[in-house]
Design an enzyme around this catalytic site. Structure first.
Site, PDB file in Angstrom:
ATOM      1  CG  HIS A  16      -2.193  -0.797   0.953  1.00  0.00           C
ATOM      2  ND1 HIS A  16      -2.969  -1.332   1.960  1.00  0.00           N
ATOM      3  CD2 HIS A  16      -2.813  -1.134  -0.208  1.00  0.00           C
ATOM      4  CE1 HIS A  16      -4.002  -1.953   1.431  1.00  0.00           C
ATOM      5  NE2 HIS A  16      -3.932  -1.837   0.120  1.00  0.00           N
ATOM      6  CG  HIS A  51      -2.049  -6.323   1.863  1.00  0.00           C
ATOM      7  ND1 HIS A  51      -1.668  -5.673   0.702  1.00  0.00           N
ATOM      8  CD2 HIS A  51      -1.772  -5.468   2.874  1.00  0.00           C
ATOM      9  CE1 HIS A  51      -1.197  -4.476   1.013  1.00  0.00           C
ATOM     10  NE2 HIS A  51      -1.240  -4.327   2.317  1.00  0.00           N
ATOM     11  CB  CYS A  73       3.389 -10.291   5.272  1.00  0.00           C
ATOM     12  SG  CYS A  73       4.136 -10.021   6.890  1.00  0.00           S
ATOM     13  CD  GLU A 103      -3.631  -8.466   7.716  1.00  0.00           C
ATOM     14  OE1 GLU A 103      -3.748  -8.970   8.851  1.00  0.00           O
ATOM     15  OE2 GLU A 103      -2.981  -7.432   7.487  1.00  0.00           O
ATOM     16  CB  THR A 140      -0.657  -8.106  10.674  1.00  0.00           C
ATOM     17  OG1 THR A 140      -0.889  -7.421   9.437  1.00  0.00           O
ATOM     18  CG2 THR A 140      -0.892  -9.597  10.483  1.00  0.00           C
ATOM     19  CB  CYS A 168       3.588  -8.031  12.577  1.00  0.00           C
ATOM     20  SG  CYS A 168       3.843  -6.333  12.046  1.00  0.00           S
ATOM     21  CB  SER A 196      -0.614   2.149   4.261  1.00  0.00           C
ATOM     22  OG  SER A 196       0.059   1.457   5.295  1.00  0.00           O
ATOM     23  CG  ASN A 198       1.761  -0.085   8.331  1.00  0.00           C
ATOM     24  OD1 ASN A 198       2.646   0.728   8.544  1.00  0.00           O
ATOM     25  ND2 ASN A 198       1.625  -0.686   7.158  1.00  0.00           N
TER      26      ASN A 198
END
Length: 258
Positions: A16, A51, A73, A103, A140, A168, A196, A198
């Site tokens: 992303h 993802h 991942c 994801e 995650t 993660c 994105s 995260n």
């Protein structure tokens, strides 16, 4: 690499970050398609996005007889495996995350039954009638504090809850680092794709403590942001390339030192 990737595509954007996706397409001829139906018959290699993809799509790829390069991942593969195993044991599955995120769509698809529920907060969770045996995983890149609210509610209200911490380690560390930095900074710049998860989490944490801005490139920088500020903190999402971070740092120095 350009020659080798001439007949390759990624299924969905690899990461992303729009600028990095454009760079891969321009420099290495690696483009992406948003569905299996759009994979041209001349394509020999298909790269699975980081993802992950739904299980049925992976099977369709295998049937197309193309070379599959799985870039999912490892932290994303784990909840896929957990959901498959726990659903076979007939546990209800509760996933903490965004149901529209690729994801989560992939993780959901690994359940062998239909009792899979995706929630973002306790209010959504309260509307669901669950069985007594529940297994829960998290997207995650979510904040651990928010996941703990979900798990705490489940543990208090149901007989058996299997909690799997699938956030993660890098996400933990980045979020903690941003929190610590933002407490001292006058302004925070978060670099990354606005699509994105995260990166948005980092931005949400930063703005709790300091004036914060989420940007994708150096053109978005406004010199007015820095007037009267002494300390600028900078962080970036997991999918943000180093070359972009360096470019933005240089731009910030340019507008603040002149």
């Amino acid at each position: 690499m350009a020659e080798n990737s001439k007949n390759a595509v990624t299924l969905g954007p690899l990461i992303h970050n729009p600028l990095e996706i454009k760079r891969l397409a321009k420099n290495y001829n690696v483009n992406y398609v948003d569905s299996i139906e759009k994979i041209d018959k001349n394509i020999k290699r298909v790269i699975v996005r980081t993802h992950g993809i739904p299980k049925k799509d992976l099977q369709k790829l295998k049937e197309k007889k193309v070379e599959i390069i799985d870039a999912t991942c490892p932290f994303v593969k784990k909840p896929q495996e957990i959901v498959e195993e726990m659903s076979r044991l007939e546990y209800d599955i509760v996933i903490f995350g965004d149901i529209n995120h690729p994801e989560i769509k992939g993780v959901m698809s690994y359940s062998v039954h239909e009792r899979v529920f995706v929630v973002l907060d306790i209010d959504e969770l309260k509307k669901i009638k669950l069985k007594e045996h529940i297994a829960t995983v998290a997207q995650t890149t979510r904040k651990i504090q928010d996941y703990l609210k979900i798990t705490d509610y489940l543990i208090k209200n149901y007989k058996e809850v299997r909690v799997f911490n699938t956030i993660c380690n890098a996400t933990f560390e980045n979020q903690d680092a941003v929190r610590a930095l933002a407490k001292d900074a006058d302004i925070m710049i978060i670099i990354g794709g606005k699509n994105s998860s995260n990166t948005k989490q980092l931005y949400n944490i930063a703005k709790e403590y300091a004036q914060s801005h989420l940007i994708e490139n150096e053109k978005e920088i406004n010199p007015e942001w820095f007037k009267g500020k002494k300390l600028c903190g900078i962080s970036a999402g997991a999918s943000t390339p180093e070359w972009l971070v360096e470019k933005i740092i240089s731009k910030i120095k340019e507008v603040t030192w002149n």
